[in-house]
Design a protein around this motif. Structure first.
Motif, PDB file in Angstrom:
ATOM      1  N   ASP A 190       0.820  -1.207   0.000  1.00 32.09           N
ATOM      2  CA  ASP A 190       0.000   0.000   0.000  1.00 32.09           C
ATOM      3  C   ASP A 190       0.859   1.264   0.000  1.00 32.09           C
ATOM      4  OD1 ASP A 190      -2.293  -1.454   0.019  1.00 32.09           O
ATOM      5  OD2 ASP A 190      -3.031  -0.724   1.956  1.00 32.09           O
ATOM      6  N   GLY A 191       0.472   2.193  -0.850  1.00 33.82           N
ATOM      7  CA  GLY A 191       1.020   3.541  -0.837  1.00 33.82           C
ATOM      8  C   GLY A 191      -0.123   4.527  -0.674  1.00 33.82           C
ATOM      9  N   ALA A 192       0.116   5.747  -1.065  1.00 37.09           N
ATOM     10  CA  ALA A 192      -0.931   6.751  -0.907  1.00 37.09           C
ATOM     11  C   ALA A 192      -0.698   7.901  -1.859  1.00 37.09           C
ATOM     12  CB  ALA A 192      -0.960   7.275   0.531  1.00 37.09           C
ATOM     13  N   PHE A 193      -1.740   8.669  -2.102  1.00 35.63           N
ATOM     14  CA  PHE A 193      -1.542   9.964  -2.751  1.00 35.63           C
ATOM     15  C   PHE A 193      -2.389  11.000  -2.056  1.00 35.63           C
ATOM     16  CE2 PHE A 193      -5.470  10.743  -4.909  1.00 35.63           C
ATOM     17  CZ  PHE A 193      -5.949   9.529  -5.371  1.00 35.63           C
ATOM     18  N   GLU A 194      -1.913  12.232  -2.166  1.00 34.36           N
ATOM     19  CA  GLU A 194      -2.613  13.373  -1.582  1.00 34.36           C
ATOM     20  C   GLU A 194      -2.708  14.470  -2.619  1.00 34.36           C
ATOM     21  OE1 GLU A 194      -1.930  14.922   2.608  1.00 34.36           O
ATOM     22  OE2 GLU A 194      -1.000  16.515   1.402  1.00 34.36           O
ATOM     23  N   VAL A 195      -3.887  15.033  -2.745  1.00 37.10           N
ATOM     24  CA  VAL A 195      -4.111  16.134  -3.671  1.00 37.10           C
ATOM     25  C   VAL A 195      -4.497  17.370  -2.886  1.00 37.10           C
ATOM     26  CG1 VAL A 195      -5.548  16.963  -5.563  1.00 37.10           C
ATOM     27  CG2 VAL A 195      -4.801  14.597  -5.519  1.00 37.10           C
ATOM     28  N   SER A 196      -3.889  18.483  -3.218  1.00 38.70           N
ATOM     29  CA  SER A 196      -4.272  19.749  -2.604  1.00 38.70           C
ATOM     30  C   SER A 196      -4.418  20.797  -3.688  1.00 38.70           C
ATOM     31  CB  SER A 196      -3.243  20.196  -1.567  1.00 38.70           C
ATOM     32  OG  SER A 196      -1.979  20.379  -2.184  1.00 38.70           O
ATOM     33  N   GLY A 197      -5.366  21.694  -3.491  1.00 33.43           N
ATOM     34  CA  GLY A 197      -5.597  22.749  -4.468  1.00 33.43           C
ATOM     35  C   GLY A 197      -6.331  23.908  -3.838  1.00 33.43           C
ATOM     36  N   SER A 198      -6.317  25.056  -4.505  1.00 35.37           N
ATOM     37  CA  SER A 198      -6.969  26.241  -3.963  1.00 35.37           C
ATOM     38  C   SER A 198      -7.363  27.177  -5.097  1.00 35.37           C
ATOM     39  CB  SER A 198      -6.052  26.971  -2.979  1.00 35.37           C
ATOM     40  OG  SER A 198      -4.866  27.412  -3.628  1.00 35.37           O
ATOM     41  N   ASP A 199      -8.287  28.095  -4.762  1.00 38.88           N
ATOM     42  CA  ASP A 199      -8.728  29.091  -5.740  1.00 38.88           C
ATOM     43  C   ASP A 199      -9.559  30.144  -5.016  1.00 38.88           C
ATOM     44  OD1 ASP A 199      -9.102  30.042  -8.528  1.00 38.88           O
ATOM     45  OD2 ASP A 199     -11.213  29.635  -8.102  1.00 38.88           O
ATOM     46  N   SER A 200      -9.665  31.319  -5.611  1.00 38.14           N
ATOM     47  CA  SER A 200     -10.536  32.380  -5.116  1.00 38.14           C
ATOM     48  C   SER A 200     -11.476  32.804  -6.237  1.00 38.14           C
ATOM     49  CB  SER A 200      -9.716  33.588  -4.651  1.00 38.14           C
ATOM     50  OG  SER A 200      -8.860  33.226  -3.583  1.00 38.14           O
ATOM     51  N   ALA A 201     -12.719  33.141  -5.872  1.00 40.68           N
ATOM     52  CA  ALA A 201     -13.712  33.520  -6.862  1.00 40.68           C
ATOM     53  C   ALA A 201     -14.728  34.467  -6.223  1.00 40.68           C
ATOM     54  CB  ALA A 201     -14.401  32.292  -7.439  1.00 40.68           C
ATOM     55  N   ILE A 202     -15.566  35.070  -7.079  1.00 37.41           N
ATOM     56  CA  ILE A 202     -16.525  36.083  -6.653  1.00 37.41           C
ATOM     57  C   ILE A 202     -17.952  35.605  -6.886  1.00 37.41           C
ATOM     58  CG2 ILE A 202     -17.335  38.459  -6.997  1.00 37.41           C
ATOM     59  CD1 ILE A 202     -14.596  38.349  -5.794  1.00 37.41           C
ATOM     60  N   GLY A 203     -18.844  35.903  -5.930  1.00 38.44           N
ATOM     61  CA  GLY A 203     -20.265  35.637  -6.063  1.00 38.44           C
ATOM     62  C   GLY A 203     -21.061  36.798  -5.496  1.00 38.44           C
ATOM     63  N   TYR A 204     -22.367  36.572  -5.315  1.00 38.36           N
ATOM     64  CA  TYR A 204     -23.210  37.653  -4.796  1.00 38.36           C
ATOM     65  C   TYR A 204     -24.350  37.076  -3.975  1.00 38.36           C
ATOM     66  CZ  TYR A 204     -26.549  36.387  -8.479  1.00 38.36           C
ATOM     67  OH  TYR A 204     -27.437  35.699  -9.272  1.00 38.36           O
ATOM     68  N   VAL A 205     -24.960  37.934  -3.158  1.00 34.53           N
ATOM     69  CA  VAL A 205     -26.166  37.599  -2.414  1.00 34.53           C
ATOM     70  C   VAL A 205     -27.115  38.788  -2.518  1.00 34.53           C
ATOM     71  CG1 VAL A 205     -25.132  38.387  -0.237  1.00 34.53           C
ATOM     72  CG2 VAL A 205     -27.113  36.850  -0.185  1.00 34.53           C
ATOM     73  N   ILE A 206     -28.409  38.521  -2.740  1.00 32.81           N
ATOM     74  CA  ILE A 206     -29.426  39.560  -2.811  1.00 32.81           C
ATOM     75  C   ILE A 206     -30.585  39.158  -1.914  1.00 32.81           C
ATOM     76  CG2 ILE A 206     -28.831  40.392  -5.112  1.00 32.81           C
ATOM     77  CD1 ILE A 206     -31.090  38.693  -6.222  1.00 32.81           C
ATOM     78  N   GLY A 207     -31.356  40.145  -1.443  1.00 30.30           N
ATOM     79  CA  GLY A 207     -32.470  39.807  -0.579  1.00 30.30           C
ATOM     80  C   GLY A 207     -33.462  40.936  -0.441  1.00 30.30           C
ATOM     81  N   ALA A 208     -34.620  40.588   0.123  1.00 33.16           N
ATOM     82  CA  ALA A 208     -35.676  41.561   0.389  1.00 33.16           C
ATOM     83  C   ALA A 208     -36.399  41.163   1.665  1.00 33.16           C
ATOM     84  CB  ALA A 208     -36.654  41.640  -0.777  1.00 33.16           C
ATOM     85  N   GLN A 209     -36.974  42.140   2.321  1.00 29.47           N
ATOM     86  CA  GLN A 209     -37.762  41.878   3.525  1.00 29.47           C
ATOM     87  C   GLN A 209     -38.999  42.764   3.529  1.00 29.47           C
ATOM     88  OE1 GLN A 209     -36.310  41.332   7.908  1.00 29.47           O
ATOM     89  NE2 GLN A 209     -36.891  43.492   7.718  1.00 29.47           N
TER      90      GLN A 209
END
Length: 455
Positions: free
Chosen positions: A226-245
């Motif tokens: 048995d061996g193993a592997f490891e994966v790592s990764g990253s990223d940044s991104a933009i989204g939004y939220v809208i609402g009403a009351q």
């Protein structure tokens, strides 16, 4: 496609797929609803119409409920317990098979701390009626880790996905009873996934005669290298939220909000460990770079709160999470060429809750709630990275108003999870040369405490 490219694509696909399906116990999938301890105490009923600074990211329009500068800090500890009972076989039914060795993996869900902070500032003078706010929190995340050598090690070992959101929001009072709001979300996503590799099977199956895997005279055997592997990764991104009351009077409040899906292109590295000397020169097992697409889903929420008396309020929530946006995981090389794709098969989910609050006095409020949370997974494609299924949530909580400026909230939530089953066949194209069949028995306890300061 070369052997090297196929192997890297399959390995990274499994790792990113693991990041997507390795859910934390706070909600189904890998969603977290622990932005507010006050909401936790009522099973998120009325979650986007309260006097809570978490509205910065949940429903910007409801920031107008706060008439003072408000700082809020929330901490929730999620403690998942999951026990696996099952087994598997090497090479399934395609060849003479052998049982997988190993234990049940122990409890994969160590206690995990989920922090959130938010600040709201009602503006004065010429800008009166406008409110701005900022928050930092974790709307999605997970951490599961199995014991070394467990029976499902070739499917999952460690799964660690973190998202951190910075949300900047603004709200306007259109009239005394109507507010609208919107926010911009900057999201950072980081994933680290690992699993074991059965190099013994890789050697004997690649010898040209798969029957060597079960030939007593052959020196390389399944599960012995048995061996193993490891994966790592990253990223940044933009989204939004809208609402009403809409709050036509002091008794009734209705809120609606929509958080967008956010698309990430994770850039990562693949690290192989304990590669046998016989395979040391094999390009399939070289460390490498790759990329994959990760989508955090859209979330649409409808909340209502009604005060039957000055001291008693009944609340409800309906939430839809757009998990079907995760149709597949597409793997690309560094130059952008698509080299493989993995189907995903998740469905959109519904969450329904009902809760109540009762003011014992000006200083103390008690609350409670119950909810039903639907899982995006299914019996065909569920993996041990996510011992997840439909669940019930039961909550209690309280607020202590220490003064006009300071309040403390505490909450406890118990989550019971319908027993999830695992039934995974051999998938050689994805690097899985064994079956895994079993069932989980799991539940979770959540403990939260928060502080709100108004000035």
């Amino acid at each position: 496609m070369s052997h090297t490219r196929r192997f890297r694509a399959s390995a990274l696909a499994l790792a990113v797929l693991g990041a997507l399906v390795a859910g934390q116990a706070g909600a189904t999938g890998f969603q977290l609803r622990e932005q507010s301890v006050k909401n936790l105490g009522k099973s998120n009923a009325g979650s986007i119409v309260g006097k809570d600074a978490s509205n910065v990211s949940l429903n910007p329009a409801a920031m107008t409920n706060l008439d003072k500068n408000t700082f809020q800090s929330d901490i929730t500890v999620i403690d998942l317990t999951a026990d696996f009972v099952g087994s598997g076989r090497i090479l399934g039914s395609a060849h003479p098979s052998a049982p997988l060795t190993g234990g049940n993996g122990g409890d994969p869900g160590d206690p995990t701390v989920v922090p959130n902070m938010a600040a709201v500032f009602p503006l004065k003078g010429a800008l009166e009626g406008m409110t701005i706010g900022a928050s930092i929190g974790a709307p999605f995340g997970l951490k599961t880790e199995y014991e070394p050598g467990w029976v499902g090690r070739y499917r999952a070992m460690t799964s660690d996905l973190k998202t951190v959101d910075l949300t900047l929001s603004v709200a306007f009072k259109a009239t005394d009873g109507v507010s609208i709001g919107a926010g911009v979300i900057y999201e950072r996503a980081e994933a680290t996934l690992s699993k074991a590799i059965d190099f013994g099977t890789a050697i004997c199956a690649g010898s040209g005669n798969p029957a060597n895997c079960f030939n007593p005279a052959y020196p390389f055997k399944p599960q012995q290298l048995d061996g193993a592997f490891e994966v790592s990764g990253s990223d940044s991104a933009i989204g939004y939220v809208i609402g009403a009351q809409i709050a036509p009077n002091d008794k009734l409040a209705i809120g609606v909000s929509h958080r967008s899906e956010i698309k990430h292109d994770l850039k990562g590295t693949l690290d192989f460990q304990n590669v046998p000397a016989l395979l040391g020169a094999d390009p399939r097992f070289e460390d490498g770079d790759g990329g994959a697409r990760l989508v955090t889903p859209s979330v649409t929420t409808l909340s209502i709160s009604y005060g039957f008396t000055d001291d008693f309020r009944l609340m409800g929530d309906y939430q839809s999470t757009g998990w079907s946006s995760l149709k597949d995981v597409t793997i690309k090389r560094d130059d952008g060429t698509v080299v493989g794709s993995e189907p995903f098969e998740w469905d959109d989910t519904n969450f329904v809750s009902i809760g109540a609050e009762f003011d014992l006095s000006d200083a103390f409020t008690l609350r409670g709630g119950v909810a039903r949370d639907q899982s995006p997974t299914n019996d065909t494609h569920r993996t041990p990275r996510l011992p997840d299924n439909d669940r019930m949530l039961y909550s209690i909580g309280a607020t202590w108003n220490m003064s006009e400026s300071m309040s403390i909230d505490a909450a406890f939530q118990r989550i019971t999870i319908d027993a999830p089953t695992i039934n995974l066949p051999v998938d050689a194209a994805a690097g899985n040369t064994s079956t895994l069949v079993g069932e989980y028995d799991g539940h979770a306890n959540l403990f939260g405490v928060s502080m709100q300061y108004r000035f």
